[in-house]
Design a protein around this motif. Sequence first.
Motif, PDB file in Angstrom:
ATOM      1  N   SER A   1      12.961   8.480   1.978  1.00 10.71           N
ATOM      2  CA  SER A   1      13.523   7.886   3.198  1.00 10.71           C
ATOM      3  C   SER A   1      12.452   7.452   4.188  1.00 10.71           C
ATOM      4  N   ARG A   2      11.273   8.135   4.175  1.00  8.98           N
ATOM      5  CA  ARG A   2      10.256   7.794   5.160  1.00  8.98           C
ATOM      6  C   ARG A   2       9.693   6.385   4.981  1.00  8.98           C
ATOM      7  N   TYR A   3       9.790   5.866   3.748  1.00  5.35           N
ATOM      8  CA  TYR A   3       9.150   4.576   3.462  1.00  5.35           C
ATOM      9  C   TYR A   3      10.120   3.449   3.142  1.00  5.35           C
TER      10      TYR A   3
ATOM     11  N   GLY B   1      16.825  14.357  -3.970  1.00  2.00           N
ATOM     12  CA  GLY B   1      16.776  15.362  -5.029  1.00  2.00           C
ATOM     13  C   GLY B   1      15.498  15.178  -5.821  1.00  2.00           C
TER      14      GLY B   1
ATOM     15  N   TYR C   1       4.476  16.016 -15.442  1.00  2.00           N
ATOM     16  CA  TYR C   1       4.683  15.637 -16.844  1.00  2.00           C
ATOM     17  C   TYR C   1       5.778  16.506 -17.459  1.00  2.00           C
TER      18      TYR C   1
ATOM     19  N   ALA D   1       2.434  19.624 -14.164  1.00  2.00           N
ATOM     20  CA  ALA D   1       3.770  20.074 -13.748  1.00  2.00           C
ATOM     21  C   ALA D   1       4.764  18.909 -13.719  1.00  2.00           C
TER      22      ALA D   1
ATOM     23  N   GLU E   1      12.532   1.695   4.564  1.00  3.74           N
ATOM     24  CA  GLU E   1      12.710   0.519   5.417  1.00  3.74           C
ATOM     25  C   GLU E   1      11.465  -0.357   5.435  1.00  3.74           C
ATOM     26  N   GLU E   2      10.308   0.272   5.277  1.00  2.06           N
ATOM     27  CA  GLU E   2       9.053  -0.458   5.334  1.00  2.06           C
ATOM     28  C   GLU E   2       8.802  -1.207   4.019  1.00  2.06           C
TER      29      GLU E   2
ATOM     30  N   LEU F   1      -1.107  12.014 -13.537  1.00  2.00           N
ATOM     31  CA  LEU F   1       0.128  12.788 -13.482  1.00  2.00           C
ATOM     32  C   LEU F   1      -0.215  14.264 -13.670  1.00  2.00           C
ATOM     33  N   PRO F   2       0.042  15.080 -12.650  1.00  2.00           N
ATOM     34  CA  PRO F   2      -0.227  16.515 -12.818  1.00  2.00           C
ATOM     35  C   PRO F   2       0.614  17.065 -13.965  1.00  2.00           C
TER      36      PRO F   2
ATOM     37  N   ILE G   1       0.868  -1.188   0.000  1.00  2.00           N
ATOM     38  CA  ILE G   1       0.000   0.000   0.000  1.00  2.00           C
ATOM     39  C   ILE G   1       0.901   1.232   0.000  1.00  2.00           C
TER      40      ILE G   1
END
Lengths: 353, 353
Positions: A54-56, A75, A105, A103, A58-59, A100-101, A35
């Motif tokens: 980085s927040r995700y 970056g 694209y 910007a 490891e999960e 896809l917005p 998810i």
Amino acid sequence: MKPRLQKLLSRLKQENLDGLIVSSPANISYLSGFISSDAYFLVSKKDCIYFTDSRYMEEVRPKLKTVASLKKIEGSVFNLIADTCIGLGLERVGFEERHLPYAEYKKIKEFLKAKLYLIPSHNLIENLRQVKEPKEIEKIREALRITGSALEFIKDFIRPGLAELEIAGELERFIRYNGAGEAAFDIIVASGPNSAYPHHRPGGTKTQKGLPLLIDLGVDYLGYKSDLTRVFFLDKIKGLNRRIYEVVLEAQSRSIASIKPGIEIARIDGLSRNYIADKGYAKFFGHSLGHGIGLETHEAPSISAKNDGILVPGMVFTVEPAIYLPGKFGIRIEDMVLVTNKGCEVLSGFIDK
Amino acid sequence: MKPRLQKLLSRLKQENLDGLIVSSPANISYLSGFISSDAYFLVSKKDCIYFTDSRYMEEVRPKLKTVASLKKIEGSVFNLIADTCIGLGLERVGFEERHLPYAEYKKIKEFLKAKLYLIPSHNLIENLRQVKEPKEIEKIREALRITGSALEFIKDFIRPGLAELEIAGELERFIRYNGAGEAAFDIIVASGPNSAYPHHRPGGTKTQKGLPLLIDLGVDYLGYKSDLTRVFFLDKIKGLNRRIYEVVLEAQSRSIASIKPGIEIARIDGLSRNYIADKGYAKFFGHSLGHGIGLETHEAPSISAKNDGILVPGMVFTVEPAIYLPGKFGIRIEDMVLVTNKGCEVLSGFIDK
């Protein structure tokens, strides 16, 4: 997840694409088995790559297994996606034009420096998702089981004088004690005249004896959603309430009775709509009859007059005719059905009306 | 809402635009005063128009008052928007490039039949929203008051052996009995090693004596959000838990102590980040220090090393340094601050740490 990727790769070949940039969280979940939010996914024959920050990291790592490689976003993610496409030697890469917005694209296009073609694609994964696998149906059944228990619970709880938000709060609590990860959407609890607003946000309005109380509830079970509406009356249902309720119920049963493989989707919508029109309420039923449901509460197929497709076994969708009388009240009855080989199964049939 | 529209119209003039197609729900809410979904908004000097479908018409109508006209979406909304732009005689119309999917851009462009210029615009309304009006700050304060009560309540409730989802369920119920419309985001309840995942989804993991329990909670009050993180220990905090907690707390207080108008935003991020790095945990703090908050949980300004802006009175944002030790635990301490004329007010300062 591998068979899903295989199917998608065949579709890409038909579309003359050798890669697809996936940006819809539900589509990424479908392909990766995880998810996802704040992620992108690149599908190609050579490699599939899951991009996240980085927040995700490891999960996600242990869950991707052999499905895809993992790249950490540092970056610009658009630069990273473009470089990855170029590095894989791709020539014609699709992107999800609905997800896809503009910007994003534009940025991917710039970073690609005209080294390959970037091509809008439409509903490639959504169309695969329309037909559910047995494992997906099991999760939907479990979401509905929790929904049914929640409605049983709330039926005993409701009485005159409760605020809509108190009822919503009790439901939010109950579903989490009974196996759901969260609500599938903002639970609608609408008392009396508020029920005439199809997407009413619960507030301080109190329940009253004799006034309809509409509850539209869905839960999330391991990513899969339920969506169900019932109207309670806190009293014997009578008068106009009763007449409208019976029209909506009959409309719904006419649509459901005709659901089977091969039938035109627009016809299913029309059966409810025409019946409601015959009874004189055409202008009080403005939305489409229903919507597909699975990883998203609203997904393909849309059950509307505009859909020129036909039903196929494995489709799961809602059937929710309604009549909204502004200033008075609204009645919507919503169930979930599965198209079977011979007809349909009302997945929510066990939940009292 | 009129002063906001006036400000936006001046910005459009500077950008040489005579209209703007607004597709971000939060931006539409900001301009129209009505919490919106499934809507579009057209801003121009001559007229402002709110586009929505039959499900919302009756609810929106009385709330728009003199701010905007209302048009019902039937058929293609993109055709309707294009026709409206042409009908108003507009020449250069902007669209929100971050909030308009490529497919929608393409359709509007087609329907405009080259009769006017369609021009990508970036953060025009988001930049206005960065500086909060007194009325907005009052709503944020109320959202925080509810958040604080919820944490007081849950502090008394938690004990070893509770599932994360049970705690989330209790919070969901509590906030609705105490004035919130809903949670601002999926409440994070993370026990022990789960707290090392910044965006952990609560599940069946049980609380345990001595293990950290991280709760990241936000509520919605009349459209405005709160966002706050506390870590509980169900015991005396000791050992590595204590050391890490103290580093994060000191990092946070260093950043907060420097918040005042005119200071570089990147510097506020740097103060926490450098302190955490000095203590040897640089690679365990991957996300930015904070984010603006208001109608959206995450909005401008981003409090990160990449933001080259400065602080201005009226900005409201989170300060949330963290250290995540994979496989062990994570500590994040998150408060909300308001930039005042001379320094800052910690809006969540009344909530115990």
